[in-house]
Design an enzyme around this catalytic site. Structure first.
Site, PDB file in Angstrom:
ATOM      1  N   ARG A  15       0.806  -1.230   0.000  1.00 35.95           N
ATOM      2  CA  ARG A  15       0.000   0.000   0.000  1.00 35.95           C
ATOM      3  C   ARG A  15       0.839   1.279   0.000  1.00 35.95           C
ATOM      4  NH1 ARG A  15      -3.947  -1.287   4.842  1.00 35.95           N
ATOM      5  NH2 ARG A  15      -2.350  -2.879   5.240  1.00 35.95           N
ATOM      6  N   LYS A  22       9.079  -0.883   2.504  1.00 33.63           N
ATOM      7  CA  LYS A  22       8.336   0.019   3.396  1.00 33.63           C
ATOM      8  C   LYS A  22       9.171   0.525   4.562  1.00 33.63           C
ATOM      9  CE  LYS A  22       4.835  -1.577   6.004  1.00 33.63           C
ATOM     10  NZ  LYS A  22       3.420  -1.890   6.335  1.00 33.63           N
TER      11      LYS A  22
END
Ligand code: UD1
Ligand code: CA
Length: 457
Positions: A15, A22
């Site tokens: 996402r 990330k």
């Protein structure tokens, strides 16, 4: 008792919509993973283990030179499976503290509290009560209010969905229990994963005390799944940094309009106006004033120095009572002695400027050593580069460099020497001498200026 910190950092973080793993996205100029590592390193006798998977090489490289173990989790089969990958390197009778590379701002005090609980033989669990607990593992307590299990959202009953107390994922327990429990985990659940959370029920069955504690602030346990959440944590982090500065003696025009991306050491009675970014290691001594829109990176600023609006300073050391800007750019290797002045539209690089010397307007001073009380006139340029080599310009104490002088390095200007405005100086100038290379002014009396011819007719 030694502490083995196991940091889970194998997930993809899809996402984030990013090619960067990330955990390498930054908060306050430092990767989220590095925050976790740095905070955990403040515990006593720590060994750090990072479980890597997605982007493993990039994550490993980002931590090059730091002492820690890496455990590769080639396939992400769940948080229990992830911790299990680190276990071969974990000591036999130590406290294991499980942390997450995408939960960057847990305080050291909270970590310490958890370690202390686990060192007594209990299981420490960090939980929070959320208004909207959707998606999180729920903390199940018995009629005596003892924690007995964690049930993941996807496996929970409608009744359990109403539980507001959720699992943050952070826990601590003696390694000998994990060695015993992790191999017993099963993936027979809604997600087909080996849940770390299933060890809670095992602990309860075995009669261990499960001690749930809460963080001081919710942000301490907030994970980042997308860039909106990243920005939220960045703002919270910056608010903390601003408060630290204020509590240590800086007046901030607006605590919401300063950004700290590194460590800042300050004296007392600092004033910082709006839109100031401090990066890397920055030291500000007493009574430093920073006007709006300044960027300071890896520099030290002496007491009483004023940095006027729109100034950029990088890898420089500035002594006391200097006056810099507005619109000055001090590049790496700039050193200003006390009371030096560097004014608007002046660029310096590897420039050592003596006490009380002034470069007030529109100049480039690079690869230069200036003595005391030198006056550099507007538009003066050190021609330090011949296309191949960088050469040095040396200017003695009390020299006066007239405006629009080109100093063709290597060149030396003596003490008390004077350079006439507009000169191009390519030979050394002796102490006390005047040097001028300007062409003599010529004059033609009654010169007939060309006239435009009248149009038409
Ligand atoms: C987990 C907890 C849940 C808790 C929530 C808090 C489990 C089973 N559930 O759920 O109780 O409320 O965190 O955010 O632990 N990871 C790996 N390898 C894996 C799986 C995960 O490294 O195989 C890492 C992920 O990168 C992530 C973290 O572990 O940083 C959490 O994993 P995730 O799958 O997001 O767990 P949740 O479902 O959120
Ligand atoms: Ca998650």
């Amino acid at each position: 008792m030694s502490v083995d910190v196991v940091i889970l950092a194998a997930g993809q973080g899809s996402r984030m919509k990013s090619n960067l793993p990330k955990v390498l996205h930054k908060v306050g100029g430092r990767s989220m993973l590095q925050h976790v590592i740095d905070t955990a390193s403040r515990l006593d006798q720590v060994n750090t283990h990072v479980v890597i998977g997605h982007g493993a090489e990039q994550v490993r490289e980002s931590l090059a030179g730091q002492a820690m173990n890496f455990a590769l989790q080639a396939e992400q089969k769940g948080t229990g499976h992830a911790v299990a990958q680190a276990m071969p390197e974990v000591a036999d009778n130590s406290v294991v503290l499980v942390l997450y590379g995408d939960v960057p701002l847990t305080r050291a005090e909270t970590m310490q509290q958890m370690v202390d609980i686990a060192a007594q033989g209990d299981l420490a669990l960090l939980t929070v009560n959320l208004k909207d607990p959707t998606g999180y593992g729920r903390i199940v307590r018995d009629e005596r209010d003892q924690v007995v299990a964690i049930v993941e959202h996807k496996d929970a009953t409608p009744e359990q969905h109403k539980i507001a107390e959720v699992n943050t994922g952070i826990l601590a327990v003696n390694s000998q229990y994990l060695q015993q429990w992790l191999p017993q985990l099963s993936s027979e659940n809604a997600q087909g994963e080996y849940y770390l959370t299933d060890i809670i029920a095992m602990a309860a069955t075995q009669g261990l005390r499960i001690s749930a504690i809460q963080p001081e602030a919710e942000e301490e346990v907030q994970g980042v799944n997308n860039r909106v959440q990243l920005a939220e944590l960045e703002r919270w982090y910056q608010r903390q940094q601003a408060e630290l500065l204020m509590l240590n003696g800086a007046t901030l025009a607006d605590p919401a309009r300063i950004d700290v991306r590194g460590n800042v050491k300050i004296g007392h009675d600092i004033q910082i106006d709006i839109n100031v970014v401090l990066e890397g290691h920055v030291e500000l001594a007493d009574n430093v004033v920073i006007e709006p829109n300044c960027y300071l990176k890896n520099c030290s600023i002496g007491a009483g120095t004023r940095i006027r609006a729109n100034t950029v300073i990088e890898e420089a050391s500035i002594a006391e009572s200097c006056d810099i800007g507005p619109f000055a750019r001090l590049r790496p290797g700039t050193q200003l002695a006390d009371k030096a002045k560097v004014g608007n539209f002046v660029e310096t690089k590897k420039a050592i400027v003596g006490e009380g010397s002034k470069i007030n307007h529109l100049s480039y001073v690079g690869d230069a050593v200036l003595g005391k009380a030198v006056n550099v006139g507007a538009g003066t340029i050190t021609c330090n580069y011949d296309g191949v080599n960088k050469s040095l310009t040396e200017i003695g104490d009390n020299a006066f460099i007239g405006s629009n002088t080109a100093l063709v390095a290597p060149v030396q200007v003596g003490k008390m020497a004077t350079i006439g405005a507009g000169s191009t100086i390519s030979k050394n100038v002796a102490d006390d001498a005047l040097a001028v290379t300007r062409a003599k002014q010529a004059e033609i009396k009654n010169w007939p200026r060309p006239q435009k011819k009248e149009k038409g007719n």
